[in-house]
Structures are given as structure tokens and as C-alpha cells.
Design an enzyme around this catalytic site. Structure first.
Site, PDB file in Angstrom:
ATOM      1  N   CYS A 171       0.958  -1.168   0.158  1.00 28.82           N
ATOM      2  CA  CYS A 171      -0.113  -0.279   0.125  1.00 28.82           C
ATOM      3  C   CYS A 171       1.019   1.157   0.119  1.00 28.82           C
ATOM      4  CB  CYS A 171      -0.912   0.241   1.039  1.00 28.82           C
ATOM      5  SG  CYS A 171      -2.122   0.865   0.920  1.00 28.82           S
ATOM      6  N   HIS A 181      -4.076  -4.929   0.266  1.00 24.04           N
ATOM      7  CA  HIS A 181      -3.214  -5.401   1.553  1.00 24.04           C
ATOM      8  C   HIS A 181      -3.737  -7.000   1.042  1.00 24.04           C
ATOM      9  CE1 HIS A 181      -3.140  -1.980   3.573  1.00 24.04           C
ATOM     10  NE2 HIS A 181      -4.563  -1.634   2.287  1.00 24.04           N
ATOM     11  N   GLU A 223      -2.540  -8.693   2.876  1.00 24.01           N
ATOM     12  CA  GLU A 223      -2.785  -9.739   4.203  1.00 24.01           C
ATOM     13  C   GLU A 223      -4.389  -9.531   4.834  1.00 24.01           C
ATOM     14  OE1 GLU A 223      -1.785  -6.223   3.823  1.00 24.01           O
ATOM     15  OE2 GLU A 223      -2.045  -5.423   4.619  1.00 24.01           O
TER      16      GLU A 223
END
Lengths: 258, 217
Positions: free
Chosen positions: B96, B198, B200
């Protein structure tokens, strides 16, 4: 293509899920992590955790909870309820929340929205708006909604459309729009409200309040510019899974993640 | 058997490379750390130059403002540490804002330049009636790199951003996404990787990407 999001909402009290969640096969239905895992498996796009704890210990409990959720599920989630200041926002984001939702405090101190979005980025600041229809019966053409705060208990005199536009200008990255008239009715989303607000702002709007049938999601996405639909009881009582809703929407031609 | 295990365990620990997750006050370190751990990585969340120098890989996460992020990195003395690490051909992953910082400049930044490791700038999406900004939610990506082996074309990943990178050299683009325009959502140049989305927060698909990254070492 960016897909429309389906977002289950979980009410949290003292670190536990409340609102009569009746998941089968769960060891502990009140454990937010277990509930989150169920929704994760159902391909929910995001989760919203709304803290309704009234106790003094609230903030620490909420931060602990956010950490626990972030350790166990790898999907985006928003946390809201009683967020007071920059410190609260920072703690929740650092604990692993993707976004923080501000309601009452944003109305009382609009500069909080600006400060937070400058510091952490607009994309993680959600302004939640609880709106109630106050259209004059003598002038039904001119629809009007008023903003309420403190969990819908306190009228503010603010016009919901004006406030939504202002929130976007202040730096909010998203609006979580709840219709107080439709919430809990299962009669469908407030299409007029959602349409009015979502067409007036350039940030994403999450429609909330009233989902009871599959058609309600289609209604909302086909008639308004909402980016996401939030729902609680329709999922909690297992009438439909998130996947049911998305499969239905895909058949209707709505872009969803499946 | 027991003595063998005793010998084996420390050796194994030594053999697994260490990932430094840079904690510079720009949010959401926790999720990245947990996701990497789940993928089997050994991680250290740190902002200490000497600790980062001793690690095999760097992950630079981050959300928030470009200026603030660069200023924090400067203040902590990490700009040179990151550049040395990359020059030494050690793996680096920016996520990001951490990816955007790899570029030279950003429309968002008034005061600072980026790390300048990749040529190009970071631009803002132009909001239109049918294009809400931030670009928020799950979008499908087009993958074009062996790095994304095992990731199907059209896989969905989670985005949450108002700015996107515009690399000068198209050869660094390893995945694209469409949001009003086609933009570079993942870049790679030698040992340097960046993801605008993202991983994650992108459930199984994201974790698989992080696993691939760990295997680089």
C-alpha cells in the site's frame, strides 16, 4: 471490476457478540473470533464490529478484541462505537482494524474527521450516519432526513444530506448510512435515503438497515449508488448465508466476489 | 531420538530467514505481522536501523499520508537503511503506502520526495459520478509475472486507497487492476516488490502471495 460488498454487522458487548446470534456448530457463539471465522468462510467481503459496551473498561477491551480478531482472520474489518479521539482511532488501527467508524463524536467535533483522515488517511475513516425520515407530510415531494446521535437517541437538527456532503469534505473515506426507520423492520433498505446520499457524495456509501430478503440487496444495488450492503439479523438467524446473497446477486448481474 | 531433535531445532531456526517489518507509526503493522507468521515466516517488528540491517528481508507496510511517512522514515534514520538493503539485492516488499514510497514523487506529497527506487510518480484517482474515491473493496487483478505463480488471473484482492502508482518503465508492472483506468497494482524490479492492495487482508489469495515472497529468500 470492483465488486459490490456484502458486510455482516456484529454488535459487541464487553468483548462478546450479542444480538441473539444462533450459529450452529460453534463452540462458543458469543466469541467474536469464532463468529468472524464463520463469516470468513461464507466469503463475507468485510465485517463491521459495533461496540455497545457502556462500561468504563470499554476501550481496552475493544483494543484487545481487535488484536484477537486480526490474529485470526485475514480480511478487512471496521470497528466503531464510542470512538472519542485520535488516540482511540490510532489504537484501533494499530491493533489491526482496517477502518474505524465515528458517529456521535464526528457530529460534535467535525474537526476530528479532518485530523484523523490527515493523519491516518481518508481510506480508514468511516463516518456513520443514523438518519430518520422527517419529511413534511404536507410536502411529501421534498424528502428530508435528520441525523441522530448517541445510538439514535438524540436528534441533532442536522440534515442528513448536508451532513453526508460535509463529512466527505472533512475527509471521511466512506459513509455508513443507517436508516432508523427501516432498521430492524426487514422491509428492505431505505432506497430513497440511500439513493439521495450515495448520488450526492463521491465517497463509497454502505447502506444499512432493513435487509430481510434477497431481493432487498438487489433493490439497493440496482436503484442506488451504494457500494456495499450491511446486514445483521438476516445473517445472524441463518436465514441466508453471505454466499446465498452473493450467488443471488451474481445471477442478477451484479458484480460480486465469488 | 531426543538428542537429535535437540540439535535439529536450533539449526532449523537458524536456517529460516528473518523478516523485518518496519514499524514507523503508519498503522496496521499487526495484521501484516500475523499474516507473515501464519505463512511460516520469522518476523521482527522494529524501527531500529541495526536490527533491520541484520535481517534478510524487509516488509514496509503503511497507510496514511506520503509526507508523514517519508518524514518518519527520515527521522528514524531508515531511508539509507532501506536503500542499502535494496542495493545489497536483499528482498524488499512494500505494501500500500509502503509501495508508493518506492517511487520518486507523489501528487499527495507537498514537502517530500519518495525513496526513488522505482522511476515514476504516485497519482490520485479522479472521482467521477460512477467512480467513488477511495477505491475500496475487492477488485480482480490481471497477473503477469512468475512471482504470482499459483494465483489465477482474475483473482480478487482487497484495495483501500485513493492514490495509485504510475511507473515510468512499464516493465516493472507485474499486475494490473481496472478502476476507471488500468493501473499498476503490483510492481517488481529485481529484488524489490510492491503491492498496492493488502495481501494481509485478502484472505487465502493474499496469504499465498506472501508465501511466495517468503520463498524468495
Amino acid at each position: 471490476m470492483l465488486t459490490k460488498r456484502i458486510i455482516p454487522c456484529l454488535d459487541i458487548k464487553e468483548g462478546r457478540v450479542v444480538k441473539g446470534v444462533k450459529f450452529l456448530g460453534l463452540r462458543d457463539a458469543g466469541d467474536p473470533v469464532e463468529v468472524a471465522k464463520v463469516y470468513d468462510a461464507q466469503e463475507a467481503d468485510e465485517l463491521v464490529f459495533l461496540d455497545i459496551t457502556a462500561s468504563f473498561e470499554k476501550r481496552r477491551i475493544l483494543v484487545d478484541l481487535v488484536e484477537k480478531i486480526a490474529k485470526n482472520i485475514f480480511m478487512p474489518f471496521t470497528v466503531g462505537g464510542g470512538v472519542n479521539d485520535i488516540g482511540d482511532i490510532r489504537n484501533l488501527l494499530n491493533a489491526g482494524a482496517e477502518k474505524v467508524s465515528i458517529n456521535t463524536q464526528a457530529v460534535k467535533f467535525p474537526e476530528l474527521v479532518t485530523e484523523a483522515s490527515e493523519r491516518f488517511g481518508s481510506q480508514c475513516i468511516v463516518v456513520a450516519i443514523d438518519a430518520k425520515d422527517i419529511t413534511d407530510p404536507d410536502n411529501p415531494e421534498h424528502l428530508k432526513w435528520e441525523v441522530f446521535i448517541n445510538g439514535g437517541r438524540t436528534p441533532t437538527g442536522l440534515d442528513a444530506l448536508d451532513w453526508a456532503k460535509k463529512a466527505a469534505k472533512l475527509g471521511a473515506g466512506e459513509i455508513l448510512l443507517t436508516s432508523m426507520d427501516f432498521d430492524g423492520t426487514k422491509d428492505g433498505y431505505d432506497i430513497a435515503l440511500t439513493k439521495t446520499i450515495s448520488e450526492a457524495v463521491s465517497i463509497p456509501v454502505i447502506a444499512s438497515g432493513g435487509a430481510g430478503k434477497l431481493e432487498h440487496f438487489w433493490d439497493c444495488f440496482s436503484k442506488t449508488q451504494a457500494s456495499a450492503c450491511l446486514a445483521a439479523s438476516i445473517f445472524h438467524y441463518q436465514e441466508y448465508t453471505v454466499k446465498d446473497v452473493k450467488t443471488y446477486l451474481q445471477l442478477k448481474g451484479v458484480a460480486v466476489r465469488l | 531420538m531426543i538428542p537429535a531433535v535437540k540439535v535439529f531445532l536450533p539449526l532449523r531456526v537458524l536456517l529460516i530467514s528473518m523478516i523485518a517489518i518496519i514499524d514507523y507509526g503508519m498503522g496496521n503493522i499487526h495484521s501484516v505481522n500475523k499474516a507473515l507468521e501464519v505463512c511460516g515466516a520469522r518476523t521482527l517488528v522494529t524501527n531500529k536501523p541495526e536490527v533491520i540491517r541484520s535481517c534478510d528481508m524487509i516488509v514496509l507496510p503503511g497507510v496514511g499520508a506520503f509526507d508523514d511517512a517519508m518524514q518518519e522514515l527520515e527521522k528514524l534514520g531508515l531511508v539509507s537503511v532501506i536503500k542499502e538493503h535494496i542495493l545489497a539485492q536483499k528482498p524488499f516488499l512494500g505494501i500500500c503506502l509502503g509501495m508508493q514510497l518506492l517511487f520518486e514523487t507523489s501528487e499527495e506529497a507537498k514537502l517530500t520526495k519518495g525513496l526513488g527506487i522505482l522511476k515514476g510518480k504516485v497519482r490520485r484517482f479522479e472521482a467521477r459520478k460512477d467512480l467513488k474515491v477511495p477505491h475500496m473493496g475487492w477488485n480482480s487483478i490481471k497477473v503477469a509475472s512468475p512471482f504470482f505463480k499459483g494465483i489465477a488471473d482474475g483473482s480478487f484482492v482487497y484495495f483501500c486507497h485513493s492514490y495509485y502508482p504510475e511507473p515510468k518503465e512499464k516493465s516493472v508492472i507485474v499486475a494490473t487492476c481496472n478502476y476507471g483506468i488500468d493501473f499498476a497494482c503490483a510492481v517488481a524490479q529485481n529484488n524489490v516488490f510492491g503491492m498496492q492492495f493488502h495481501p494481509e487482508k485478502s484472505q487465502k489469495v493474499g496469504l499465498r502471495m506472501l508465501e511466495s515472497f517468503i520463498k524468495l529468500c
